[in-house]
Motif scaffolding. Structure first.
Motif, short mmCIF file in Angstrom:
data_model
loop_
_atom_site.label_atom_id
_atom_site.label_comp_id
_atom_site.label_asym_id
_atom_site.label_seq_id
_atom_site.Cartn_x
_atom_site.Cartn_y
_atom_site.Cartn_z
N ALA A 183 4.68 -16.04 -0.60
CA ALA A 183 5.83 -16.06 0.00
C ALA A 183 5.72 -16.14 1.70
O ALA A 183 6.46 -15.84 2.52
CB ALA A 183 6.62 -14.80 0.10
N ASN A 184 4.56 -16.76 2.11
CA ASN A 184 4.22 -17.07 3.50
C ASN A 184 4.29 -15.60 4.34
O ASN A 184 4.61 -15.75 5.49
CB ASN A 184 5.04 -17.92 4.39
CG ASN A 184 4.91 -19.16 3.36
OD1 ASN A 184 3.54 -19.68 3.35
ND2 ASN A 184 6.04 -20.12 3.22
N SER A 185 3.77 -14.53 4.00
CA SER A 185 3.56 -13.23 4.60
C SER A 185 2.12 -12.92 4.52
O SER A 185 1.45 -12.93 3.69
CB SER A 185 4.32 -12.33 3.90
OG SER A 185 4.20 -11.23 4.36
N THR A 186 1.75 -12.42 5.65
CA THR A 186 0.26 -11.61 5.96
C THR A 186 0.88 -10.28 5.93
O THR A 186 1.29 -9.62 6.83
CB THR A 186 -0.38 -12.31 7.08
OG1 THR A 186 -0.63 -13.43 6.89
CG2 THR A 186 -1.65 -11.43 7.10
N PRO A 187 0.16 -9.33 4.83
CA PRO A 187 0.18 -7.82 5.13
C PRO A 187 -0.29 -7.39 6.17
O PRO A 187 -1.35 -7.56 6.56
CB PRO A 187 -0.32 -7.36 3.74
CG PRO A 187 -0.45 -8.41 2.88
CD PRO A 187 -0.53 -9.69 3.72
N ALA A 188 0.68 -6.61 6.79
CA ALA A 188 0.29 -5.55 8.16
C ALA A 188 -0.58 -4.24 7.45
O ALA A 188 0.07 -3.95 6.55
CB ALA A 188 1.26 -5.26 8.94
N THR A 189 -1.81 -4.20 7.81
CA THR A 189 -2.53 -3.05 7.58
C THR A 189 -2.36 -1.79 8.68
O THR A 189 -2.70 -2.04 9.68
CB THR A 189 -4.09 -3.37 7.48
OG1 THR A 189 -4.14 -4.50 6.29
CG2 THR A 189 -4.70 -2.30 6.67
N ILE A 190 -1.86 -0.78 8.19
CA ILE A 190 -1.84 0.41 9.07
C ILE A 190 -2.22 1.56 8.27
O ILE A 190 -2.28 1.97 7.13
CB ILE A 190 -0.07 0.55 9.05
CG1 ILE A 190 0.27 -0.57 9.63
CG2 ILE A 190 -0.09 1.86 9.90
CD1 ILE A 190 1.85 -0.63 9.60
N GLU A 191 -3.06 2.35 9.29
CA GLU A 191 -3.66 3.75 8.77
C GLU A 191 -2.64 4.95 9.20
O GLU A 191 -1.98 4.89 10.22
CB GLU A 191 -4.83 3.98 9.75
CG GLU A 191 -5.73 5.22 9.38
CD GLU A 191 -6.60 4.93 8.07
OE1 GLU A 191 -6.73 6.18 7.23
OE2 GLU A 191 -6.79 3.86 7.70
N LEU A 192 -2.39 5.59 8.20
CA LEU A 192 -1.48 6.79 8.29
C LEU A 192 -1.79 7.98 7.75
O LEU A 192 -2.96 8.02 7.09
CB LEU A 192 -0.22 6.18 7.26
CG LEU A 192 0.67 5.06 7.41
CD1 LEU A 192 1.61 5.02 6.36
CD2 LEU A 192 1.21 5.30 8.86
N LYS A 193 -1.05 9.02 7.98
CA LYS A 193 -1.45 10.56 7.55
C LYS A 193 -1.10 10.30 5.78
O LYS A 193 -0.22 9.50 5.53
CB LYS A 193 -0.62 11.52 7.85
CG LYS A 193 -0.88 11.89 9.48
CD LYS A 193 -0.07 13.03 9.92
CE LYS A 193 -0.09 13.27 11.41
NZ LYS A 193 0.69 14.36 11.87
N HIS A 194 -1.66 10.99 5.02
CA HIS A 194 -1.49 10.97 3.61
C HIS A 194 -0.20 11.88 3.44
O HIS A 194 0.14 12.77 4.04
CB HIS A 194 -2.69 11.69 3.11
CG HIS A 194 -2.77 11.73 1.52
ND1 HIS A 194 -2.06 12.55 0.67
CD2 HIS A 194 -3.21 10.61 0.78
CE1 HIS A 194 -2.08 11.90 -0.62
NE2 HIS A 194 -2.81 10.80 -0.48
#
Length: 131
Positions: free
Chosen positions: A92-103
């Motif tokens: 779908a022409n999208s690159t997932p953004a990777t984000i570090e979060l609290k659990h």
């Protein structure tokens, strides 16, 4: 104009990730963004997969579908579910953004966790502000 953004939780298993991937493929024209959300745990990184879609017609609701923390990743080896998600996003022409979060376990209620995630996504300009 977007008046409301809300998470719609799928599940944590393979079937749920397949459903999320199918939502991405069949709604590619509405796809706003894809996300890989990572949280540190003693067992490794808990990975959540999410996709957000633009509102339909005159509706002002922006859904964010998520498979929450169902994948535990140790090291750099990607799981099959993550690979399937990345392939669906790419189709779908999208690159997932990777984000570090609290659990999510660090929050008293799941809704507080989701408000936190929406705030992080907005601060990083990955979700539009409410109007």
């Amino acid at each position: 104009m977007i008046l409301h953004q809300r998470f719609i939780e799928l599940g944590e298993g393979y079937g749920d990730v397949y459903e999320l991937c199918e939502l991405i493929r069949t709604n590619r024209d509405r796809l706003h963004g894809t996300f890989i959300l990572s949280s540190s745990t003693p067992a490794g990184h808990a990975i959540s997969l999410a996709a957000t879609f633009n509102p339909v017609s005159t509706n002002h609701f922006m859904p964010i579908y998520i498979c929450r923390e169902g994948i535990i990743q140790q090291g750099d080896v990607k799981s099959k579910r993550r690979i399937l998600f990345e392939e669906a996003a790419a189709s779908a022409n999208s690159t997932p953004a990777t984000i570090e979060l609290k659990h999510s376990s660090e929050f008293e209620e799941r809704e507080l966790f989701y408000h936190y995630v929406i705030g992080i996504l907005r601060l990083n300009h990955l979700l539009p502000p409410l109007r």
